[in-house]
Structures are given as C-alpha cells and as structure tokens.
Design an enzyme around this catalytic site. Structure first.
Site, PDB file in Angstrom:
ATOM      1  N   GLY A 101       0.825  -1.206   0.000  1.00  0.00           N
ATOM      2  CA  GLY A 101       0.000   0.000   0.000  1.00  0.00           C
ATOM      3  C   GLY A 101       0.853   1.248   0.000  1.00  0.00           C
ATOM      4  O   GLY A 101       2.078   1.204   0.158  1.00  0.00           O
ATOM      5  N   GLY A 121       0.887   8.703   3.045  1.00  0.00           N
ATOM      6  CA  GLY A 121       1.249  10.086   2.783  1.00  0.00           C
ATOM      7  C   GLY A 121       2.733  10.292   2.594  1.00  0.00           C
ATOM      8  O   GLY A 121       3.159  11.181   1.848  1.00  0.00           O
ATOM      9  N   PHE A 122       3.569   9.468   3.240  1.00  0.00           N
ATOM     10  CA  PHE A 122       5.006   9.677   3.191  1.00  0.00           C
ATOM     11  C   PHE A 122       5.771   8.505   2.586  1.00  0.00           C
ATOM     12  O   PHE A 122       6.992   8.562   2.501  1.00  0.00           O
ATOM     13  CB  PHE A 122       5.566   9.940   4.591  1.00  0.00           C
ATOM     14  CG  PHE A 122       5.143  11.270   5.141  1.00  0.00           C
ATOM     15  CD1 PHE A 122       5.080  12.387   4.331  1.00  0.00           C
ATOM     16  CD2 PHE A 122       4.799  11.394   6.469  1.00  0.00           C
ATOM     17  CE1 PHE A 122       4.680  13.612   4.834  1.00  0.00           C
ATOM     18  CE2 PHE A 122       4.404  12.625   6.981  1.00  0.00           C
ATOM     19  CZ  PHE A 122       4.340  13.729   6.157  1.00  0.00           C
ATOM     20  N   GLY A 123       5.097   7.452   2.202  1.00  0.00           N
ATOM     21  CA  GLY A 123       5.868   6.334   1.690  1.00  0.00           C
ATOM     22  C   GLY A 123       5.022   5.222   1.122  1.00  0.00           C
ATOM     23  O   GLY A 123       3.797   5.263   1.145  1.00  0.00           O
ATOM     24  N   ALA A 135       4.762   0.875   1.027  1.00  0.00           N
ATOM     25  CA  ALA A 135       5.128  -0.313   1.791  1.00  0.00           C
ATOM     26  C   ALA A 135       5.095  -1.546   0.890  1.00  0.00           C
ATOM     27  O   ALA A 135       4.172  -1.722   0.086  1.00  0.00           O
ATOM     28  CB  ALA A 135       4.189  -0.509   2.979  1.00  0.00           C
ATOM     29  N   LYS A 168       9.483  -0.212   3.941  1.00  0.00           N
ATOM     30  CA  LYS A 168       8.850   1.071   3.678  1.00  0.00           C
ATOM     31  C   LYS A 168       9.838   1.978   2.948  1.00  0.00           C
ATOM     32  O   LYS A 168      10.975   2.155   3.395  1.00  0.00           O
ATOM     33  CB  LYS A 168       8.414   1.741   4.988  1.00  0.00           C
ATOM     34  CG  LYS A 168       7.169   1.164   5.605  1.00  0.00           C
ATOM     35  CD  LYS A 168       6.714   2.027   6.781  1.00  0.00           C
ATOM     36  CE  LYS A 168       5.404   1.538   7.350  1.00  0.00           C
ATOM     37  NZ  LYS A 168       4.940   2.402   8.462  1.00  0.00           N
ATOM     38  N   ASP A 228      -1.397   9.634  15.882  1.00  0.00           N
ATOM     39  CA  ASP A 228      -2.142   9.204  14.693  1.00  0.00           C
ATOM     40  C   ASP A 228      -2.860   7.880  14.961  1.00  0.00           C
ATOM     41  O   ASP A 228      -2.781   6.939  14.175  1.00  0.00           O
ATOM     42  CB  ASP A 228      -1.199   9.064  13.494  1.00  0.00           C
ATOM     43  CG  ASP A 228      -1.951   9.074  12.163  1.00  0.00           C
ATOM     44  OD1 ASP A 228      -3.121   9.519  12.142  1.00  0.00           O
ATOM     45  OD2 ASP A 228      -1.373   8.641  11.144  1.00  0.00           O
TER      46      ASP A 228
END
Length: 477
Positions: free
Chosen positions: A54, A57-59, A61, A78, A188
């Site tokens: 998937g 927002g930042f990476g 996987a 990741k 989060d």
C-alpha cells in the site's frame, strides 16, 4: 520468483526471474536489476520486495523477504516517498518524520511485544531514470504483522460488539501507557493503524507522526507540526497547538466510536453544537459510555491524564467488604432446640442470579450473502420438487413457507453454517435430480440447475437491497 521494483516512476515494476526459484542462487546472487528501469531489486543486498502492500502520505510499503535468514523471514520494507509537490522545507520535515519512525521503532519495538521491531534503516543512491542526476531513496525495514487492520476488519465484519471494544481498549491502552512512559506521543491513532494478528494479538503501527514530550520544567510543550488524520485528531492537534498523552486518548475514543457504530467519525460529530452525538447509534453499558465521553472532551485537561487512568476506570467496581460480625448467643427459643431443628429453621439460601442472555449472533457481510444464496437455492429446489415432481398444488405453499422459515431460523441460530450449507445444497440438488427418473417429470436437469442458480442470485440481490436500506435508515435513526 517475482521481484517488485521500488522506483516510483517505473512503468513495469514486476520482474520475473526463474533462476531465483533455486535456493542456492537466491542466497548467493549478488544483485538483480529491473528489466525496465535498471533499479537494483535486492535492497541492501538482502531484502527482496515481492509485493506492494500500500501507499501512504510519506511512503510506500512492500512485503519482502530476508534472504539472509534461514526461513526467508517476511518483513515490511517502507520506502520514503512523500506525495504531492513539496517545497524543500516541507520535504525535509517529511524526511525527518520518516527517520523519526525508524528511531522510535528501534527504541520501543524491541521492548514491547505489540510494537513492530525495526530490522534496518538505510539510503540507496541510484542513477536517475531519463536524467543524469542521481536519485536518493530511503528505506525502513520492520517486522511483518500477518493479519488485518481494524479498518478492513470493520468493512468485512460490520460494527464490533461492546466486548470487542473493551478488548481493544484494554490492549491498546497498555501499549499507549508504555509509549507515554517513554516520553512519546503517537499522534495518529485510527483503525488503520491498529493491526490484529492472525493469533488475535493487537499491534500499534505507524509511528511516523510521533512527538517527543518536552521534559524541561517551566517550558511550554512543543507545538504540533500539523500531522494528523481528519476526524480522529482533537482540537489542540488540528489547530497546531501542543499535544499531550490525552491527545492519543481522544483519537483512541474516536476509533472506538467508528468501530462500535460502523459510521465515519464525521457522521457522529455535531459540528453545530460542537459535541459528539454517538450514543443514539449504539447501546453500550453506562460505564463504557462515561469513559468514552470523558476521553472525547474538547479540552485536554478535561480528559483522563494518562492511559493508566482509563484502564482503572474500565475496571468493574469492587464489591464493598462486608462488615465484621461478632457471634451472638442464639435466642432462648432456639437455644434449647437440637442442632437439626436449629438448622431446619434457618432461611433457605438465596437462589443464584439468572444467567445473562446469550449474545445475539453476529454475521459478516460474506455470511449474510452466502446464507441468502443458500436459502434461495434450497427454496427453489423444494418448490420444484413440490410442484413439478410430486404434483403438489398451491395447497402445498404453506409447507414451502414453513420450510423456508425453518431454514432461515437454523442459519440464524448457527445450527447450520459455512461448510454445512454447501453439503446440504449438493445433497438437495442430487435428490431433486434423482426425481427426474420418475415418469411425469417436467424439467430437464439443466433447467433445474438454472432455476436454482437464478433463485440464489435473486435472494442475494434482495439481501443486498435490504442491507442497503437498513444502513441508510440507521444513519437517521
């Protein structure tokens, strides 16, 4: 064996290598390169990405395996890959968050069984694709949790029971207590960041937005960087203000509301009155409702101060100790009675309290649709047997309705389920097809099978329609 290219701009990332099916080659080959873009595929000479899991927002996987372990241990790779057009300052902030996740996993993962372990963190510089400028990528390798996050669990099984919510609260609060004790705030908490392993254990994931708690006395808490998930973050985090351990408690309470009701967080918040309006959507015990409502207070100081306080509040109240009694002499009327008579005059023991009612069976969407298909299939076979083969007229309609009601009741009580449905359907179809040997049959075996399948599809469509109508009505009542 197939390897997945991790270059974001690669047009054909899937690469097949037949020689890697050999264990000897797999463990000794120096490197493999993407046949489309030339990207190195064996990361840090040991991690082989095999599947895209998937993007966030930042990476991105990937599921990977570690070829330098005896069992080719699975892990998650990741890759730092921020979305959108970021300026240099924003890009640096995003990279700092990615590195911070690695630092937190290294500091906390090895010390708590419900936080993934960190295996590696490294950069990779490769020639650019279609440019002379080199490209630099950052990778984080962590423990793979073989399971499903609570967001997908909610989609498949529907709203969770109060008992399931209490299990989640007691499990994740213990993780948060450990995280907060180590001067860290997650920031989060949401269903997609809580993973349930196949063995039932819950894990807290995605520490990319963590915040260190300021320890200097007299100093104000550090400001939030604005990293949060809409609907789950409390007011102080959304406004960019200071964050506290109670910030995580607020987000965990919202997570519980969405799992209890099956509704998005935005549908449970009354923006006109600035209050949460969730209790009319689900029935829970007064103690759980009181705990959740306190965790949802808009002001941080009105919430619980720590995860340990919430755990204490969730415990059932202890029964008050009985006052000590001093032996007193028996009354004169009973003092002269023989022991048997005195015992017979004592009041009978109080009857045990009634057992609580059995919980109502919970059915997933797949079970509902499978049961509908089975009911339609069986109903059509019985109707064919009654009308076409046995010569029963409309008078037999009552017996057909009784059969359908009994079939539905047996499924609702889970007396027949799963494999039972398939076995019964095959046996019923065989019996109906055997009736074709009798004279006077009106339908061929092909027509019998087609009618049964059409009836099953119609029953599934009706079940979907009723479920949709129920969900629409439940949003308003």
């Amino acid at each position: 064996m197939e390897l997945h290219c991790t270059r974001p701009s690669c047009p054909k990332p899937i690469n097949a290598f037949a020689d890697l099916d050999s264990s000897a080659v797999l463990k000794t080959v120096q490197q493999k390169f993407c046949v489309t873009c030339g990207m190195p595929l064996i990361l840090s000479s040991r991690y082989l990405p095999i599947k895209l899991l998937g993007k966030g927002g930042f990476g991105t996987a990937y599921l990977a395996c570690d070829r330098y372990t005896p069992t080719m241990r699975q892990c998650v790779v990741k890759q730092f890959q921020p979305s959108g057009n970021l300026n240099p300052d924003q890009l640096q902030i995003a990279q700092d968050l990615f590195e911070r996740e690695a630092q937190v996993l290294e500091a906390l993962g090895d010390r708590h069984p419900q936080i993934p372990d960190l295996y590696a963190f490294f950069p990779l510089v490769v020639p650019g694709l279609g440019t002379s400028q080199p490209e630099e990528f950052f990778y984080l390798v962590q423990e793979f949790i073989d399971g499903q996050d609570l967001e997908h669990e909610l989609e498949q099984r529907g709203p969770l029971s109060e008992a399931a919510i209490l299990e989640i609260l007691n499990s994740i609060l213990k993780v948060l207590a450990f995280v907060h004790e180590n001067q860290t705030i997650h920031r989060d908490i949401k269903p997609s960041n809580i993973m349930r392993h196949r063995n039932g254990k819950l894990y807290l994931l995605d520490f990319g937005a963590v915040k260190q708690v300021t320890q200097a006395q007299g100093s104000s808490p550090a400001k939030s960087t604005g990293i949060y998930s809409m609907g789950f973050a409390p007011p102080e985090q959304m406004s960019g203000g200071a964050v506290y351990p109670s910030t995580d408690l607020y987000a965990l309470a919202v997570t519980c509301l969405t799992l209890l009701t099956g509704k998005p967080a935005g549908d449970l918040f009354d923006s006109y009155r600035n209050t949460w309006n969730w209790e009319k959507s689900v029935q829970v015990s007064p103690r759980l409702a009181a705990v959740l409502n306190r965790m949802l207070q808009s002001a941080p100081h009105q919430r619980f101060a720590s995860a340990q306080e919430v755990l204490q509040a969730l415990k059932p109240p202890a029964a008050p100790p009985s006052p000590p009694t001093t032996p007193s002499p028996p009354p004169a009327s009973t003092a002269l009675q023989p022991p048997s008579a005195a015992a017979s005059s004592s009041p009978p023991p109080a009857p045990p309290p009634p057992a609580p009612p059995a919980p109502r069976p919970q059915f997933s969407l797949l079970e509902v649709l499978g049961g509908a298909a089975f009911t339609g299939f069986e109903g059509s076979l019985v109707a064919i047997a009654l009308v076409s083969f046995l010569g029963v007229t409309l008078v037999g309609g009552g017996s057909w309705l009784l059969f359908m009601a009994a079939l539905t009741f047996l499924q609702w009580r889970r007396i027949i389920e799963r494999v039972d449905l398939a076995i019964i359907a095959v046996i019923s179809l065989g019996l109906v097809l055997m009736l074709r040997l009798y004279p006077g049959q009106l339908l061929s075996w092909q027509n019998v099978l087609i009618i049964a399948l059409i009836a099953a599809l119609i029953a599934v469509a009706i079940a979907i329609l009723f479920r949709l109508i129920y969900q629409i009505i439940s949003r308003f009542f």
